[in-house]
Design an enzyme around this catalytic site. Sequence first.
Site, short mmCIF file in Angstrom:
data_model
loop_
_atom_site.label_atom_id
_atom_site.label_comp_id
_atom_site.label_asym_id
_atom_site.label_seq_id
_atom_site.Cartn_x
_atom_site.Cartn_y
_atom_site.Cartn_z
N SER A 168 -1.73 -3.34 -9.21
CA SER A 168 -2.63 -2.26 -9.63
C SER A 168 -4.01 -2.51 -9.06
O SER A 168 -4.32 -3.60 -8.57
CB SER A 168 -2.71 -2.19 -11.16
OG SER A 168 -3.51 -3.24 -11.68
N LYS A 169 -4.84 -1.47 -9.15
CA LYS A 169 -6.20 -1.56 -8.61
C LYS A 169 -7.08 -2.51 -9.41
O LYS A 169 -8.17 -2.86 -8.96
CB LYS A 169 -6.81 -0.15 -8.58
CG LYS A 169 -6.09 0.79 -7.63
CD LYS A 169 -6.49 2.24 -7.82
CE LYS A 169 -5.68 3.14 -6.90
NZ LYS A 169 -5.92 4.57 -7.14
N ARG A 170 -6.63 -2.91 -10.60
CA ARG A 170 -7.42 -3.83 -11.43
C ARG A 170 -7.23 -5.29 -11.05
O ARG A 170 -8.01 -6.14 -11.45
CB ARG A 170 -7.08 -3.63 -12.90
CG ARG A 170 -7.47 -2.27 -13.44
CD ARG A 170 -7.18 -2.16 -14.93
NE ARG A 170 -5.75 -2.26 -15.19
CZ ARG A 170 -4.92 -1.22 -15.17
NH1 ARG A 170 -5.38 -0.02 -14.88
NH2 ARG A 170 -3.64 -1.38 -15.44
#
Length: 314
Positions: A249-251
Amino acid sequence: MKVRTRFAPSPTGHMHLGNLWIAFLNWLWTRQQGGTVILRIEDIDRDRCREEYVRGIENDLAWMGLDYDEGPGKTGPYGSAVQSERYDIYRQILSRMEKEGAIYPCYCSRSRIHQVLSAPHEGEERPVYDGHCRNLTAEERARMTKQPCWRLRMEDGSVSFRDLFLGTVTRHLKAGADDFVVRRADGLVAYQLAVSIDDGQMGVTHVFRGNDLLDSTPYQAFLIRKLGYPVPVYGHLPLLVDTRGIRLSKRQQGITIEELRNRGSRPEDLIGLLLYLAGGLSEPRSVSLKEALEHFPFEKLTALHKKHIVLPVS
């Protein structure tokens, strides 16, 4: 039939390896078929999307050499490929569907929807709506004070679509239970409607995306067909996950294309890694785009039938 595919990221963060995985395989298959690649920016949620992330997506794709034929700065024969510039199209179709009785307002609160979707339904493997607002009378609607969302009036029956890896997939849909939202209560067009209209209007013939979206595909296939367009062929690809089995994920840190580039990775290194993960190489090595195009047809990528693929620790 001229092949037309789309890579359709939401600009809510920097591109990471999971995004690149889809973009690269979409590009590779399309170019091998002599087809058209569309870069569609899915930015209808203006609260979360940022222009800087759009520029980042364009820069990352350019650095990788993954060009596109239609998209930002390259308007094709079907108009803009930026969803925020297509609101008028969505509104016109919603208005038509309302007049035809194909959609209806739903006044259910979030808490009620949560309770309904959380309740067990005998014989159902997925959450279902109970059709509470489906048959409200005009008088009942007039008494409502809450701003409604709008749902598609689903029909009983089966919908099928073809998948390059799964074969023919058939889902049985029920009126009421499968009435999904096409416009949110805040006025924003729902993802299911926007993507279905865009795939249909843009003449998309094949859709590559992660298999986490497989459950939503029958709804899109139903809606695309209802709107009068041919249903694309799908290719639901395995997700890239970390060593704990958690999808990228982008996190997460250290996996964005920008970070990898700053750490000294080259496009050829990432192409080789992706081909290795796809089952085309026995071990990662540098591979040019030209070599990938000439020597790695999809039938050589043996891992594409898996549910997920673990990203090795760097």
